[in-house]
Design a protein around this motif. Structure first.
Motif, PDB file in Angstrom:
ATOM      1  N   SER A   9       0.862  -1.177   0.000  1.00  0.00           N
ATOM      2  CA  SER A   9       0.000   0.000   0.000  1.00  0.00           C
ATOM      3  C   SER A   9       0.898   1.227   0.000  1.00  0.00           C
ATOM      4  N   ASP A  33       0.747   3.656   2.021  1.00  0.00           N
ATOM      5  CA  ASP A  33       1.133   3.939   3.406  1.00  0.00           C
ATOM      6  C   ASP A  33       2.284   3.049   3.864  1.00  0.00           C
ATOM      7  N   LEU A  34       2.401   1.864   3.286  1.00  0.00           N
ATOM      8  CA  LEU A  34       3.484   0.966   3.660  1.00  0.00           C
ATOM      9  C   LEU A  34       4.806   1.405   3.053  1.00  0.00           C
ATOM     10  N   SER A  86       6.926   7.015   3.448  1.00  0.00           N
ATOM     11  CA  SER A  86       6.818   7.715   4.723  1.00  0.00           C
ATOM     12  C   SER A  86       5.766   8.808   4.566  1.00  0.00           C
ATOM     13  N   GLU A  87       5.320   9.377   5.671  1.00  0.00           N
ATOM     14  CA  GLU A  87       4.319  10.446   5.596  1.00  0.00           C
ATOM     15  C   GLU A  87       4.826  11.598   4.747  1.00  0.00           C
ATOM     16  N   LYS A 115       4.981  10.459   1.054  1.00  0.00           N
ATOM     17  CA  LYS A 115       3.632  10.330   0.502  1.00  0.00           C
ATOM     18  C   LYS A 115       3.036  11.707   0.214  1.00  0.00           C
ATOM     19  N   GLU A 117      -5.843   5.851  -7.314  1.00  0.00           N
ATOM     20  CA  GLU A 117      -5.666   4.576  -6.619  1.00  0.00           C
ATOM     21  C   GLU A 117      -6.766   3.597  -7.037  1.00  0.00           C
ATOM     22  N   ASP A 152      10.010  -2.545   8.073  1.00  0.00           N
ATOM     23  CA  ASP A 152       9.473  -1.227   7.703  1.00  0.00           C
ATOM     24  C   ASP A 152      10.511  -0.389   6.967  1.00  0.00           C
ATOM     25  N   ARG A 184      10.024   1.358   3.295  1.00  0.00           N
ATOM     26  CA  ARG A 184      10.142   2.810   3.118  1.00  0.00           C
ATOM     27  C   ARG A 184      11.156   3.159   2.030  1.00  0.00           C
TER      28      ARG A 184
END
Length: 340
Positions: free
Chosen positions: A14, A16-17, A20-21, A24, A35, A295, A299
């Motif tokens: 995804s 979000d996976l 990173s914020e 993204k 999407e 993670d 990222r």
């Protein structure tokens, strides 16, 4: 000014996976993101297909769909296994890049492989279980089959990003490393400070063998009973790439007979059936396809995608992700992962 359009269909990943914020936010700031589920791409509105510059993911793509995508420049495969679900010849003829982010997994998987090798060489897991059950053997009595990884003979089957990462880690152990990879010229292996070897030599002479070869149309199940019989008695066999390169029943029998020890991060079916015999097989170290699933690795995928998008936006080729090759992409036979 219209922003470049990106079709995002990274399942099972995804956004979000893999972002990173901050990254993204940058993605959505610089691009128009649509999407969708992978199976929806072929049914997408013609206007969206016509405008799309990039695809994030590896959705099945028909020739009819691709012919509508006149602005497509690159498909970013963030699942990392190349699957034969799109007409690659058409993509290459049009100069559309197909790239993967699989290199992010090399270091974490290599570290897991090293951990497995050490555990098998020194009976770390079995000794811990024995201790918990009150049947431990103290001192030298507990080292009847233990050996050093340092200065030992190591074989690596396959020498892509993961094979190279394993070789780098092993340098500190002064290991003698032999490599079998029929897709690489011997000079490239020598430049990496490893010894080119045929498969028979790797099997016969190695104390520990790391299997990191991709599954292709030519090598499914090529590590079978005959291959295991050629291994030294007591050698360690560590499977890190895909289970389909191994005849798994033959592998289990080689371990069950006491000829070799084994460890694997991958299995013929995932998740593995609760009653699969490998679950209770002694001298077999199990890992639930978790070696690379960190993670930090996910990222890095997002970072690589953004950097290569920026290059492509300038009319330059992608440099961070690994490009699929015309000659080999259709020979890949990996199965998609179902879980991150």
């Amino acid at each position: 000014m219209n922003k470049p359009l990106v079709i995002s269909a990274p399942d099972p990943r995804s956004l979000d996976l893999i972002f990173s914020e901050e990254n993204k936010a940058g993605l959505f700031s610089d691009y128009e993101i649509h999407e969708m589920r992978p199976e929806e791409v072929n049914r997408s509105d013609t206007a969206i297909l016509a405008q799309a510059r990039y695809i994030i993911g590896q959705p099945p793509l028909s020739l009819e769909t691709l012919e509508k995508m006149r602005n497509l420049r690159c498909i970013f495969n963030v699942e990392s296994n190349l699957i034969n679900n799109m007409p690659y010849d058409h993509l290459f003829e049009r100069g559309i890049h197909v790239v993967t982010t699989g290199a992010v997994f090399a270091e974490p998987v290599a570290e897991m492989g090293l951990a497995m090798a050490l555990c098998l060489a020194r009976d770390v897991v079995e000794a811990d279980i024995a201790f918990r059950e009150g049947r431990e053997l103290w001192g030298g009595d507990g080292n009847a089959r233990a050996s050093l990884l340092s200065g030992s003979r190591v074989g690596i089957v396959g020498f892509g990003d993961l094979g190279r990462a394993i070789a780098r880690l092993l340098r500190g152990f002064r290991a003698e490393i032999s490599v079998f990879d029929p897709w690489l010229p011997p000079s490239l292996l020598r430049e990496a400070d490893v010894t080119p070897a045929d498969l028979d030599t790797v099997l016969r002479t190695s104390d520990t063998i790391f299997v990191v070869a991709s599954v292709t149309s030519e090598n499914k199940g090529f590590l079978n009973a005959g291959a295991f019989a050629r291994m030294r008695r007591g050698a360690r066999f560590i499977l890190l790439s895909r289970a389909d390169v191994v005849d798994f029943d033959d592998l289990m029998e080689a371990v069950r007979s006491g000829h070799i020890l084994a460890a694997s991060d991958v299995f013929p079916q995932e998740p593995l059936a609760a009653d699969h015999p490998v679950r209770n097989l002694g001298n077999f170290l199990h890992s639930a396809h978790r070696a690379g699933a960190l993670d930090g690795a996910f990222r890095k995928m997002g970072e690589m995608v953004l950097e290569d998008m920026a290059l492509l936006d300038k009319g330059l080729p992608p440099m961070r992700c690994k490009r699929a090759e015309r000659e080999t992409v259709s020979r890949m036979r990996s199965r998609p992962v179902d879980k991150n």
